[in-house]
Design an enzyme around this catalytic site. Sequence first.
Site, PDB file in Angstrom:
ATOM      1  N   LYS A   1       0.800  -1.230   0.000  1.00  0.00           N
ATOM      2  CA  LYS A   1       0.000   0.000   0.000  1.00  0.00           C
ATOM      3  C   LYS A   1       0.835   1.284   0.000  1.00  0.00           C
ATOM      4  CE  LYS A   1      -4.429  -1.615   1.640  1.00  0.00           C
ATOM      5  NZ  LYS A   1      -4.194  -2.973   2.214  1.00  0.00           N
TER       6      LYS A   1
ATOM      7  N   GLU B   1      -9.973   6.208   4.297  1.00  0.00           N
ATOM      8  CA  GLU B   1     -10.567   5.140   5.089  1.00  0.00           C
ATOM      9  C   GLU B   1      -9.524   4.044   5.250  1.00  0.00           C
ATOM     10  OE1 GLU B   1     -10.826   5.371   1.801  1.00  0.00           O
ATOM     11  OE2 GLU B   1      -9.929   3.396   1.435  1.00  0.00           O
TER      12      GLU B   1
ATOM     13  N   SER C   1       1.489  -9.679  -0.840  1.00  0.00           N
ATOM     14  CA  SER C   1       1.156  -8.260  -0.710  1.00  0.00           C
ATOM     15  C   SER C   1       1.616  -7.633   0.608  1.00  0.00           C
ATOM     16  CB  SER C   1      -0.340  -8.052  -0.897  1.00  0.00           C
ATOM     17  OG  SER C   1      -1.085  -8.913  -0.061  1.00  0.00           O
TER      18      SER C   1
HETATM   19  C1  LIG Z   1      -5.135  -4.024   1.948  1.00  0.00           C
HETATM   20  C2  LIG Z   1      -4.441  -5.243   1.680  1.00  0.00           C
HETATM   21  C3  LIG Z   1      -4.863  -6.104   0.657  1.00  0.00           C
HETATM   22  C4  LIG Z   1      -6.102  -5.888  -0.141  1.00  0.00           C
HETATM   23  O1  LIG Z   1      -6.127  -4.720  -0.897  1.00  0.00           O
HETATM   24  P1  LIG Z   1      -6.027  -4.724  -2.468  1.00  0.00           P
HETATM   25  O2  LIG Z   1      -6.396  -3.350  -2.841  1.00  0.00           O
HETATM   26  O3  LIG Z   1      -6.981  -5.751  -2.980  1.00  0.00           O
HETATM   27  O4  LIG Z   1      -4.644  -5.054  -2.808  1.00  0.00           O
HETATM   28  C5  LIG Z   1      -4.095  -7.218   0.389  1.00  0.00           C
HETATM   29  N1  LIG Z   1      -2.989  -7.494   1.105  1.00  0.00           N
HETATM   30  C6  LIG Z   1      -2.563  -6.692   2.103  1.00  0.00           C
HETATM   31  C7  LIG Z   1      -1.329  -7.067   2.841  1.00  0.00           C
HETATM   32  C8  LIG Z   1      -3.266  -5.553   2.421  1.00  0.00           C
HETATM   33  O5  LIG Z   1      -2.828  -4.774   3.410  1.00  0.00           O
END
Ligand SMILES: *Cc1c(COP(=O)(O)O)cnc(C)c1O
Length: 405
Positions: free
Chosen positions: A101, A123, A388
Site C-alpha cells: 500500500k 478510510e 502483498s
Molecule cells: C489491503 C491489503 C490487501 C487488499 O487490498 P487490495 O487493494 O486488494 O490489494 C491485500 N494485502 C494486504 C497485505 C493488504 O494490506
Amino acid sequence: MIFNGMDFDTYFKNYPDENGYFGKYGGVYVSEELKAAMAEITEAYFTICKSRKFIAELRRIRKEFQGRPTPISHLERLSNKLGNVQLYVKREDLNHSGAHKLNHCMGEALLAKYMGKKKVIAETGAGQHGVALATAAAYFGLECDIYMGAVDIKKQAPNVARMKILGANVIEVTEGLQTLKEAVDAAFAAYAHEYKDAIYCIGSVLGPHPFPMMVRDFQHVVGEEAREQFLEMTGELPDTIVACVGGGSNAAGFFSGFLNDPVEIIGVEPLGRGEKLGDHAASLKYGTEGVMHGFNSIMLKDENGEPAPVYSVASGLDYPSSGPEHAFLQELGRVKYDVIGDDDSVDAFFELARMEGIIPAIESAHAVAYGIKLAKERGRGSVLINLSGRGDKDMDYVLENYGLR
Ligand SMILES: *Cc1c(COP(=O)(O)O)cnc(C)c1O
C-alpha cells in the site's frame, strides 16, 4: 498480444477512456461538487505525475525510503514438498511499512504536496492503508485523518497505535457493520466538506475516476519489477501469476506488468466461511453490476440492491465490490477470478511460515493458498505469487481464533 479480440499492446492507452471507463465499468458517480474535485485531481494527475520532476522524485523515494526494488524469493522447500511446480513470491511484505500500500500512498501524498494541499483523508480496513498513508503524510509533513470502523479498530489494535504514533487522527466509525464499507462512506462525507484544502487518498483501485487508474499506475512498479526480476532469475516468464483481490490494488499493479504477455493470470477473492451471501466477500464471482462509492462495477447486493454485508478473516479483503478494471478484465476473460476460504488461508499462513520463514499477511495468505492448490493439481510449471504484505498484524488474531496449526 491479442487476447479474445483485445489488443493488449495498446490497452493502457485506451483504458480507462477519457471519462474513466474500463468498458462499462468505472466512471464518476458523485455529487456535482465532488465531480469538480475529481476533475481537479484528474487534471493534476495528468500534468504533475507525467512531469520529469515528479517521476524522478517518486523514483528516489521508492529507492531511498521505501527500500525498492523488493526481491522475488523462490519457495524451494515448499515447492519440493508439494511436487514439481515451482512457487515464487514477490516480496511486498518487505516494502517499508509492511505491505504494497505504501506504493500508492507515497504517490498520492506526493501529488497532494505538488497540488498545495495541507491534508490527506482516507478510510482503512485492516489498518494497512491507514498506516501507509500516515507514513506518507509524516514523510511529507501533511495532516492526516483516517476513518476506521469500530470493529476493525478492535481487531487491528497495533495498526491503530502505529497510525497514532505517526501523528494521524484515527476517527472511529460506528455506523452499520462498523467495517471498511462504512469507513469509506464516512471518509467521503468528510472529504465533501474539506476538498479545497485536502485530498482524498483512496486505499485501493476503487472509487470514482481517476482513482482506479491512478492507484493502478502507482502500483505498476510491482508488476514491472516482478517481470524483470523473474526473467533475470529464470530466463523465462512465469506460467501463472496469482494475487489476492480485495479492492484489487496489489493485483492491479502486479497484473499490469504481465497483461501483454502469454501468462495465465489469476485473482483470488475471499470465500470466507462459504458461498452464502454474508459469509464471503467474493464480489467478482458472485456479484452483479451496480454503482457504489462513486463507481460502476460488479458488487454484492442485498435484496434492496444495497451493498451486502460481507465477511472474510482478512479485514483487508472484506469489501462488497472490486475495482472496475477487475470487472473489465474478468469480462474480457484476460484474468480468471477464483476463491479461497478462511480455513485454507490460515493453513497457508502457517505453511509459509514453517516451510519458508515468511509470515504472510492473512490477505496475502489467500494468494499463497491458491498457489499451493495449483502446485498440488498441476504436474509442472511456475507460479509467481504477489505476497502483498507481512503478517505481524494478524498473528494475535490467528492464534486466538485458530490456535497453532
Ligand atoms: C489491503 C491489503 C490487501 C487488499 O487490498 P487490495 O487493494 O486488494 O490489494 C491485500 N494485502 C494486504 C497485505 C493488504 O494490506
